[in-house]
Scaffold this active site. Structure first.
Site, PDB file in Angstrom:
ATOM      1  N   ASP A  79       0.743  -1.413  -0.033  1.00 52.78           N
ATOM      2  CA  ASP A  79       0.053  -0.097   0.105  1.00 52.78           C
ATOM      3  C   ASP A  79       0.887   1.224  -0.001  1.00 52.78           C
ATOM      4  O   ASP A  79       1.714   1.431   0.908  1.00 52.78           O
ATOM      5  CB  ASP A  79      -0.994   0.069   1.285  1.00 52.78           C
ATOM      6  CG  ASP A  79      -1.890  -1.015   1.270  1.00 52.78           C
ATOM      7  OD1 ASP A  79      -2.039  -1.895  -0.003  1.00 52.78           O
ATOM      8  OD2 ASP A  79      -2.888  -1.097   1.987  1.00 52.78           O
ATOM      9  N   HIS A 228       4.078  -2.271   3.920  1.00 53.97           N
ATOM     10  CA  HIS A 228       4.101  -0.704   3.348  1.00 53.97           C
ATOM     11  C   HIS A 228       5.605  -0.295   2.929  1.00 53.97           C
ATOM     12  O   HIS A 228       6.434  -0.382   3.731  1.00 53.97           O
ATOM     13  CB  HIS A 228       3.777   0.263   4.631  1.00 53.97           C
ATOM     14  CG  HIS A 228       2.052   0.347   4.923  1.00 53.97           C
ATOM     15  ND1 HIS A 228       1.570  -0.586   5.656  1.00 53.97           N
ATOM     16  CD2 HIS A 228       1.167   0.996   4.434  1.00 53.97           C
ATOM     17  CE1 HIS A 228       0.296  -0.537   5.635  1.00 53.97           C
ATOM     18  NE2 HIS A 228      -0.180   0.291   4.966  1.00 53.97           N
TER      19      HIS A 228
END
Length: 267
Positions: A79, A228
């Protein structure tokens, strides 16, 4: 940024609904959360969330459920909302290790780091929709929800000349059944995850060896791994993690394979 819940409920996948006093007709809000499991087993879906699999939503590859199977696959996803130097490092590692992943991006990354986003696509990664602004859309009307998806589609098309892949991940893992239905009706498949850890706070990055062991000890066949790419810890350990997983017999699959039910390009 993801929000993870803490608690002592026995279910592997947990959720809670947010009760709002305004209207009985407002959608029920769910928060995706997965607990880590032992012995490289696949997490199980809470019965209350079984509806997601009727709405083109995926969190794991059920066709690859045997931890000791000859064919073991992991779906690596990121993400990505902005660049802080670590996203480029992650791409460097993936290129060096000859691994492709899926990147769920936001509008800021497209407009401020266009070349980085172009690089994702040119190096074979799947570039996906994490909405344009990363808002909680669980209570949004259908058109407002679609606007978040379509604005990112338009930005991506305008800045790259390409089309965004039709994969969607809810911001913060917060969603409603209505969100998933509208996404499905508009050609999107929703991608959740079966493993993640608190890696998003750049001021509180965990010990590198602890990160590596956490990722490896929770690896499971059919896993959808969420990381992430802004995390300095992830950037530092990703190469070792990939090489170790390959040595343990894992390969890295694509979201197209996941959503076709485990088929590979050779099938």
């Amino acid at each position: 940024m993801k929000r993870f819940l803490s608690g002592f409920m026995p279910a592997v996948f947990l959720f809670f609904s947010l009760s709002l006093p305004c209207s009985a007709e407002m959608p029920r809000e769910y928060h995706w959360y997965c607990k880590h499991v032992k012995d490289h087993e696949q997490p199980k879906l809470a019965p209350e969330l079984s509806f997601i699999e009727e709405l083109d939503a995926y969190y794991i590859d059920h066709t690859h459920s045997d931890a000791n199977a000859e064919d073991k696959v992991i779906y690596l996803t990121f993400d990505a909302g902005y660049e802080n130097g670590n996203v480029a490092k992650i791409l460097d590692v993936l290129k060096e290790e000859d691994v492709t992943a899926a990147f769920f991006i936001l509008g800021h990354l497209v407009t401020h780091d266009t070349e980085l986003v172009k690089r994702m696509a040119s190096e074979g990664h799947t570039v996906c929709n994490h909405t344009v602004r990363h808002r909680n859309l669980s209570q949004a009307e259908s058109e407002a929800f679609l606007k978040e998806l379509r604005e990112l589609e338009s930005l991506y098309r305008e800045h790259t000349g390409e089309e965004l892949a039709k994969y969607y991940r809810p911001p913060e893992g917060t969603f409603s059944r209505e969100n998933l239905a509208v996404a499905q009706e508009n050609g999107y498949k929703t991608i959740f995850w079966s493993f993640a850890y608190p890696d998003w706070d750049n001021q509180k990055q965990p010990d590198l060896e602890a990160v590596k062991q956490m990722i490896l000890s929770n690896a499971h066949n059919g896993e959808v791994m969420l990381l992430h790419p802004t995390s300095s810890a992830n950037a530092a350990v990703l190469g070792d993690v990939i090489r170790t997983l390959k040595n343990e017999g894992y390969r890295f699959g694509s979201l197209d394979e996941l959503t076709r039910g485990g088929m590979t390009n050779e099938d």
